[in-house]
Design an enzyme around this catalytic site. Structure first.
Site, PDB file in Angstrom:
ATOM      1  N   HIS A  56      35.932  28.334  40.634  1.00  0.00           N
ATOM      2  CA  HIS A  56      36.162  29.427  41.580  1.00  0.00           C
ATOM      3  C   HIS A  56      35.995  30.767  40.890  1.00  0.00           C
ATOM      4  CE1 HIS A  56      37.736  31.662  45.017  1.00  0.00           C
ATOM      5  NE2 HIS A  56      38.305  32.424  44.113  1.00  0.00           N
ATOM      6  N   HIS A 113      28.417  32.560  45.636  1.00  0.00           N
ATOM      7  CA  HIS A 113      27.433  31.626  46.185  1.00  0.00           C
ATOM      8  C   HIS A 113      26.065  32.265  46.243  1.00  0.00           C
ATOM      9  CE1 HIS A 113      29.377  33.749  49.554  1.00  0.00           C
ATOM     10  NE2 HIS A 113      28.209  33.705  50.171  1.00  0.00           N
TER      11      HIS A 113
END
Ligand code: AMP
Ligand code: ZN
Length: 126
Positions: A56, A113
């Site tokens: 993350h 992303h």
């Protein structure tokens, strides 16, 4: 931080961490020990998938030298997955790679992303 410690790092409130963990369904395109890829739920183009690190990281704004190999692997993987998903060959075909970063950059999901978009035009957007 070791690689194993990095990979253990999840945000329990993060949508993409939940997708990586299989807690929220997705259409998987690719997975290895560091990277996960899945179809975007609102595609802009005939091919539109997202590549995420399993680690993350909120955005590209948080990366440092320790992430260089991971990010390099993602960029090297992008064209291979793009072709496998139906993008047309370069140079007449090709694909678009986008990483929105921060509110000013149009980022909505705060887990780093890479959008990969392609396929025959016209596209819905872009
Ligand atoms: P961004 O605006 O760059 O943060 O992009 C976030 C992307 O995540 C958007 O293109 C959304 O369509 C996509 N998205 C949101 N929720 C999901 C989901 N559950 N599965 C797949 N893609 C999603
Ligand atoms: Zn996350």
């Amino acid at each position: 931080m070791s690689t194993a410690a990095n990979l253990a790092h999840r945000d329990p409130n993060c949508l993409f961490c939940k997708i990586i963990a299989g807690q929220i369904p997705s259409t998987k395109v690719y997975e290895d020990d560091e990277i996960f890829a899945f179809h975007d739920i609102h595609p802009w183009a005939p091919v539109h998938f997202l590549m995420v690190p399993k680690l993350h990281l909120p955005s590209l704004a948080q990366v440092d030298d320790t992430h260089a190999t991971l990010l390099g692997r993602m960029m090297v993987l992008a064209p291979r997955l793009a072709m496998a998903q139906g993008c047309l060959p370069y140079p007449d075909g090709g694909f678009r790679v986008v990483t929105n970063t921060g509110k000013g950059g149009g980022q909505e999901v705060h887990h780093l992303h890479i959008h990969v978009m392609g396929g025959p035009r016209p596209w819905l957007r872009g």
